[in-house]
Design an enzyme around this catalytic site. Structure first.
Site, PDB file in Angstrom:
ATOM      1  N   HIS A 148       0.789  -1.079  -0.042  1.00  0.00           N
ATOM      2  CA  HIS A 148      -0.037  -0.056   0.034  1.00  0.00           C
ATOM      3  C   HIS A 148       0.897   1.290  -0.129  1.00  0.00           C
ATOM      4  O   HIS A 148       0.693   2.255  -0.677  1.00  0.00           O
ATOM      5  CB  HIS A 148      -0.945   0.059   1.229  1.00  0.00           C
ATOM      6  CG  HIS A 148      -2.184  -0.900   0.990  1.00  0.00           C
ATOM      7  ND1 HIS A 148      -1.932  -2.025   1.107  1.00  0.00           N
ATOM      8  CD2 HIS A 148      -3.528  -0.369   0.929  1.00  0.00           C
ATOM      9  CE1 HIS A 148      -3.249  -2.613   0.736  1.00  0.00           C
ATOM     10  NE2 HIS A 148      -4.282  -1.422   0.581  1.00  0.00           N
ATOM     11  N   HIS A 197       0.989  -4.000   9.451  1.00  0.00           N
ATOM     12  CA  HIS A 197       2.326  -3.781   8.752  1.00  0.00           C
ATOM     13  C   HIS A 197       3.393  -3.012   9.917  1.00  0.00           C
ATOM     14  O   HIS A 197       2.901  -2.355  10.638  1.00  0.00           O
ATOM     15  CB  HIS A 197       2.660  -2.796   7.656  1.00  0.00           C
ATOM     16  CG  HIS A 197       2.265  -3.155   6.284  1.00  0.00           C
ATOM     17  ND1 HIS A 197       3.172  -4.290   5.830  1.00  0.00           N
ATOM     18  CD2 HIS A 197       1.200  -3.135   5.664  1.00  0.00           C
ATOM     19  CE1 HIS A 197       2.610  -4.632   4.574  1.00  0.00           C
ATOM     20  NE2 HIS A 197       1.588  -3.975   4.332  1.00  0.00           N
TER      21      HIS A 197
END
Length: 233
Positions: A148, A197
């Protein structure tokens, strides 16, 4: 020697020099973060930052008001593959309609190349998702680098830098580029907030994404100089 160096610098435009520095810094940062990702135990700064986004002693509950979690999910979707493909496709179709096939091809190569590079880097490092806090969204792919963060940097910065070349006025150019950077930063932060993440994943995604976007921008300048890509809007 000094005279030759000065002559060389005088021929290099400041934006080109700055882009080159961004590429070099991005590559250096990514290599350093890759060592962090390959460590057997999480780095201290990774754990500290992730826990800072959760209530003390409750790794399953994020900080902030109740609406914050939903807002972060909305922001993170700006870096999703489906949204980025939609934005890229819409831009390419528009460029084809106004007969700018060279620019359309450049954008396709930039975004598609970034996607391919991101997938290869994930396989090369093979870092699992963090388990320190609960995940607020479902993810099944590998963790390093953040796709992302990287792909939002590639897409928004590539489009922003190309658009800035077509716009008039320094203020307008700065606004477009700042908006692209802000969107990229918010997407990366949302990935950490949602617990999917490590911070080092996001930083590495930004490093790789910024470097790739600037390489594409430099390629665009070369193609525009050679009249392959038109420099008008």
């Amino acid at each position: 020697m000094k005279t030759a160096a000065k002559a060389l610098l005088s021929r290099v435009e400041f934006p080109v020099l700055l882009a080159g520095l961004v590429v070099a810094a991005g590559l250096w940062g990514f290599v350093e973060l890759m060592e962090v990702a390959r460590a057997t135990t999480p780095h201290a700064f990774d754990a500290e930052i992730m826990l800072a986004f959760r209530q003390a002693g409750q790794p399953g509950i994020p900080i902030g008001p109740p609406w914050m979690e939903g807002a972060m999910r909305d922001i993170t979707s700006l870096g999703s593959t489906s949204v980025l493909v939609l934005i890229t496709a819409a831009t390419i179709i528009y460029l084809l309609l106004i007969r700018r096939p060279g620019t359309a091809l450049l954008i396709f190569v930039a975004v598609a190349g970034g996607q391919t590079l991101s997938s290869l880097l994930k396989l090369g490092v093979d870092r699992p998702r963090p388990e320190l806090v609960s995940h607020l969204v479902n993810e099944t792919s590998l963790s390093f680098p953040s796709g992302h963060a990287m792909l939002s940097a590639v897409t928004y910065l590539t489009l922003g830098s190309l658009a800035a070349r077509f716009l008039h006025g320094r203020t307008t150019k700065i606004y477009v580029l700042a908006l692209a950077v802000l969107t990229t930063v918010l997407v990366g932060i949302s990935r950490i907030y949602l617990g999917v993440h490590w911070p080092s994943d996001v930083l590495a995604g930004w490093c790789a994404g910024f470097a790739w976007a600037m390489l594409c921008w430099l390629a665009a300048r070369v193609l525009q100089r050679r009249r392959v890509v038109r420099d008008d809007a």
